[in-house]
Design a protein around this motif. Structure first.
Motif, short mmCIF file in Angstrom:
data_model
loop_
_atom_site.label_atom_id
_atom_site.label_comp_id
_atom_site.label_asym_id
_atom_site.label_seq_id
_atom_site.Cartn_x
_atom_site.Cartn_y
_atom_site.Cartn_z
N THR A 67 -3.44 -41.02 -6.23
CA THR A 67 -3.64 -42.59 -6.36
C THR A 67 -3.84 -42.81 -7.94
OG1 THR A 67 -5.76 -42.72 -6.14
CG2 THR A 67 -4.61 -42.97 -4.00
N GLN B 35 -13.77 -38.00 2.32
CA GLN B 35 -12.99 -39.10 2.97
C GLN B 35 -12.14 -39.81 1.66
OE1 GLN B 35 -13.33 -38.56 6.27
NE2 GLN B 35 -13.20 -40.77 6.37
N ARG C 100 -9.16 -37.23 0.70
CA ARG C 100 -8.30 -37.18 1.82
C ARG C 100 -7.21 -38.67 1.75
NH1 ARG C 100 -11.25 -34.78 7.23
NH2 ARG C 100 -10.91 -32.63 6.38
N ALA C 101 -7.99 -39.77 0.99
CA ALA C 101 -7.16 -40.95 0.63
C ALA C 101 -6.23 -40.65 -0.72
CB ALA C 101 -8.12 -41.96 0.54
N HIS D 20 -7.66 -40.07 -3.88
CA HIS D 20 -8.40 -40.13 -5.02
C HIS D 20 -8.99 -38.94 -5.64
CE1 HIS D 20 -8.18 -44.28 -3.98
NE2 HIS D 20 -8.88 -44.27 -2.90
N HIS E 22 -12.67 -47.07 -1.51
CA HIS E 22 -11.25 -47.13 -1.46
C HIS E 22 -10.72 -48.52 -1.66
CE1 HIS E 22 -7.34 -45.65 0.06
NE2 HIS E 22 -7.42 -46.63 1.01
N GLY F 241 -6.88 -48.90 -2.61
CA GLY F 241 -6.12 -47.95 -1.99
C GLY F 241 -5.38 -48.69 -0.64
N THR G 104 -6.81 -48.72 5.37
CA THR G 104 -8.36 -48.77 5.24
C THR G 104 -8.74 -47.51 5.97
OG1 THR G 104 -8.37 -49.57 7.72
CG2 THR G 104 -8.59 -51.29 5.69
N LEU G 105 -10.20 -46.89 5.43
CA LEU G 105 -10.65 -46.01 5.76
C LEU G 105 -11.94 -46.20 6.84
CD1 LEU G 105 -11.24 -43.89 2.58
CD2 LEU G 105 -9.56 -43.71 4.24
#
Length: 502
Positions: free
Chosen positions: A143, A162, A165-166, A168, A479, A484, A487-488
């Motif tokens: 990102t 977390q 895995r997004a 960042h 996030h 981002g 949503t997480l």
């Protein structure tokens, strides 16, 4: 669909612990693997109860009936996936969590035997390793945003995974020489062997998380430097400020220590031994803090005290007394005091208690007794009553009940007063509240924009499931703050509390 009759056919059973004479000679985990037959039998006890209150007992929202039934039917891969959907580190929680989910199990109503949820969980987690290891997930394209996580305990590690895995870029800063926080140096190996941590760290590193150890943020790296390098900061430094008793005469005698000093020194000695016999535990300045051949008194009745008890046995203590301020709890839930499905006040005996030592209830230390040379030689205790008045605890010693217990080593395991005072907080403009914790806004930000907090640093000393839940929720908030996409999962909000009777 779960078997609605399984609990009628199968009683609650746990795997036999390793024999006491064997296990106190080493630092390996107390429980051996349970075996697939036993675990499938126990998973079958999970009934089709309609409303699974175990979900409410667990802040992570673990899908307990789902993975119980997957184990019952032998679908282990799906059970592993279901477990990891809500919990980053089930091999930690399955070993360390006291299982509020079991206290909320429907089978526990009226004094019944709940499902062995914790044991099923740890066997699923171990099955993940046995069936191909902890494979890293493929992460999305970067990102371009960066997050600093200060602290590598369960809250920090959960948030780091977390966020990585997004997409960042995540850097975890840890002042110790190896990541893991209390999991590494606070929890004895007989509860959590450290290879479990190392496997997870390898997975996180493969997913892009960078670890910088031996870095005391606020000293080696200033807050200004940290914020210049990263777009957001998560504080997950734990609640390591141990509660003390400075007013007790003799507190400053040599041989009286905080419990965590003892546990950290012992863990470091075990780690350095690498499977051999550990050298005697010492503090960083070389002060001996090993229990070998010594009369040990542990003050406190919780998990930390039980950990010290198990360590003292393995170090070869001459004798151990564990003191508790409160009277001995009942063996079964008092429905009038703690109605199901809340966490009950009952007598909890840990594996360390069957290894030796004596528990003494309803007593308080009146004095640490000097040997004449500045060392502790005994503790003078008295029987007490404890009552609450206007929210305050009133402890009253009973006249004529004083006596002495021999003590060459005294360990204070009487709780924690929140996160430690440290330069980083002042540098960030973040204050501790009256509980010694750091407050969070509804979006998990502290009073300083872009600086978030999670885990024990926010909540105070609590359970590992709450630390992971808060880490996951704070990651979701970060996030969103970074813009981002999507949503997480956010299992809890900053004001969430355990189940309690209203």
């Amino acid at each position: 669909m779960p078997d609605p009759n399984g609990f009628l056919r199968h009683p609650r059973r746990l795997p036999a612990r390793r024999p006491v004479p064997v296990r106190i000679t080493d630092w390996r985990e107390v429980y051996p693997p349970a075996g697939e037959e036993l675990i499938r039998e126990q998973a079958t006890r999970c009934m089709d109860c309609g409303i699974p209150f175990c979900h409410d007992g667990c802040p992570l929202g673990n899908r307990i009936p789902d993975w119980n039934d997957l184990v019952r039917t032998g679908n282990w891969d799906a059970a592993v996936a279901s477990l990891h959907a809500t919990n980053n580190f089930p091999e930690f929680t399955g070993r360390l969590c006291p299982a509020p989910c079991e206290a909320a199990c429907v089978l526990g109503i009226g004094g019944g035997d709940p499902v062995t949820i914790k044991q099923v969980e740890v066997e699923i987690a171990d099955a993940a390793v046995a069936r191909g290891g902890l494979r890293p997930r493929a992460v999305p394209p970067p990102t371009g945003r960066s997050v600093a996580v200060v602290g590598s305990g369960p809250a920090g590690l959960a948030a780091a995974q977390q966020l990585a895995r997004a997409g960042h870029a995540v850097t975890v800063y840890e002042r110790d020489d190896a990541p893991g926080g209390l999991l590494r140096y606070g929890i004895p190996d007989f509860k959590l062997e450290k290879h479990h941590i190392d496997r997870r760290l390898a997975q996180l590193a493969a997913e892009g998380v960078e670890f910088r150890t031996g870095v005391n943020v606020g000293v080696d790296v200033t807050a200004e430097q940290l914020r210049a390098r990263h777009d957001a900061v998560l504080l997950a430094c734990g609640a390591l400020a141990g509660r003390d008793t400075p007013q007790t005469p003799g507190r400053r005698l040599r041989g009286v220590h905080q419990a965590m000093e003892h546990l950290v020194a012992a863990n470091r000695a075990v780690a350095a031994a690498g499977g051999g016999r550990p050298a005697p535990a010492v503090l960083p300045d070389g002060t001996p803090i090993d229990a070998a051949g010594r009369h040990v008194v542990i003050i406190g009745g919780g998990d930390t005290a039980a950990d010290c008890l198990g360590v003292a046995h393995r170090q070869g203590a001459a004798g151990v007394h564990q003191l508790d301020l409160y009277p001995q709890p009942p063996l079964a839930r008092d429905e009038a005091r703690d109605p199901w499905p809340t966490w009950p006040w009952i007598l909890r005996s840990y594996p360390a208690h069957e290894e030796g030592g004596e528990r003494v209830f309803a007593v308080a230390v009146q004095e640490f007794v000097d040997d004449g040379a500045g060392n502790v030689r005994a503790v003078r205790i008295a029987e007490v009553t404890v009552e609450k008045r206007d929210g305050r605890r009133i402890v009253t010693a009973l006249p004529g009940t004083e006596r002495e217990l021999p003590a060459d080593l005294v360990l204070l395991a009487i709780g924690f007063e929140g996160t430690e005072e440290q330069p980083l907080l002042d540098q960030l403009g973040v204050r501790r509240n009256t509980r010694g914790a750091v407050d969070a806004r509804p979006d998990w930000q502290t009073e300083t924009d872009g600086v978030f907090v999670a885990g024990d640093m926010h909540r105070g000393a609590s359970l590992i499931v709450w630390a992971i839940a808060e880490g996951r929720a704070a990651a979701a908030a970060i996030h969103a703050y970074l813009g981002g996409g999507g949503t997480l999962p956010a299992p809890v909000d900053p004001g969430a509390q355990p189940l309690a009777a209203r």
